[in-house]
Design an enzyme around this catalytic site. Structure first.
Site, PDB file in Angstrom:
ATOM      1  CB  SER A 149     -50.616  73.208  24.021  1.00 49.68           C
ATOM      2  OG  SER A 149     -50.123  72.081  24.795  1.00 49.68           O
ATOM      3  CE1 TYR A 162     -54.818  70.208  22.806  1.00 45.56           C
ATOM      4  CE2 TYR A 162     -52.580  69.999  23.524  1.00 45.56           C
ATOM      5  CZ  TYR A 162     -53.796  70.632  23.441  1.00 45.56           C
ATOM      6  OH  TYR A 162     -53.905  71.769  24.365  1.00 45.56           O
ATOM      7  CE  LYS A 166     -54.226  73.576  20.966  1.00 43.48           C
ATOM      8  NZ  LYS A 166     -55.177  74.773  21.049  1.00 43.48           N
TER       9      LYS A 166
END
Length: 238
Positions: A149, A162, A166
């Site tokens: 990401s 998150y 990533k």
């Protein structure tokens, strides 16, 4: 020396995790349209059946869809056994399965929600690597694409779990790349900002201004099919 990862016209056997929606589903549809065989896994039997019917209404055996949870090592071990016994060793794996936390400050995110993000995005990817890489090494070829990401290379408020997951994917990919023998490759791929359910959970209605998974998939598929062993360890963006 001939590259073991040819991007030529031969049909590939492609495993996509989290195949039932979003980027995974769009990628499966595009890959299948180009003549490649799809093996997909998801935690939703209903969505797997729907995708199977859409991809091959006249030949249900062409593709393979397996109910599996990448967070579970034993579930991934069974997925690997079923795939290899039924279809063979994958040429390409796309570690797409992922989740995101609800927007919140880290001290207001429960341990259960934090764990769910890390277990899916990081441990899920590691479980796939653990059970499929030995087969691919035995086959002396294969490509693994770990979905990263922009937030695996930068950071933002209220999505700390998150971002952490990533960034971990970027580091995991770089490390594994140094362990692979010639002929195999693993890359981290940032899909870009796409209008998925996960983006909507962060951006709300403004997510709609970004490209759909369906409009993203053709470019992503072309990029993935064009990767070679020389791309091993790369951090790429669609």
């Amino acid at each position: 020396m001939v590259n073991a990862l040819s991007s030529g016209g031969s049909a590939k056997l492609v495993l996509i995790t989290g195949v039932s929606r979003g980027l995974g589903r769009a990628l499966a549809l595009e890959m299948a349209k180009r003549g490649h065989t799809i093996v997909g896994c998801s935690r939703s039997q209903e969505k797997l059946h729907s995708l199977s019917t859409q991809l091959s209404p006249d030949d249900p055996s062409k593709h393979l869809f397996v109910l599996a949870d990448v967070r579970s090592d034993s579930s991934v071990a069974e997925l690997a056994k079923v795939m290899v016994d039924t279809k063979g060793i994958p040429d390409i794996i796309v570690n797409n399965a992922g989740t995101i936390n609800k927007n919140n400050k880290i001290w207001e995110i429960s341990s259960e929600e934090f764990d769910a993000v890390l277990d899916t995005n990081v441990k899920g990817t590691a479980n796939i690597l653990r059970h499929f890489l030995p087969f691919m090494i035995q086959n002396k070829k294969g490509l693994i694409v770990n979905l990263s990401s922009g937030w695996g290379r930068s950071s933002a408020a209220e999505v700390a779990p998150y971002c952490a997951s990533k960034w971990a994917i970027e580091g995991l990919t770089g490390s594994v790349a140094k362990e692979l023998p010639f002929g195999l490759a693993v890359v981290a791929l940032n899909p870009g900002v796409i209008n998925t359910d996960m983006l909507a959970s962060c951006f709300g209605s403004s997510a709609a201004v970004y490209p759909s998974p369906e409009s993203w998939a053709p470019n992503a598929t072309t990029l993935i099919l064009g990767l070679t062993a020389q791309d091993n360890g790369a951090s790429l963006t669609v």
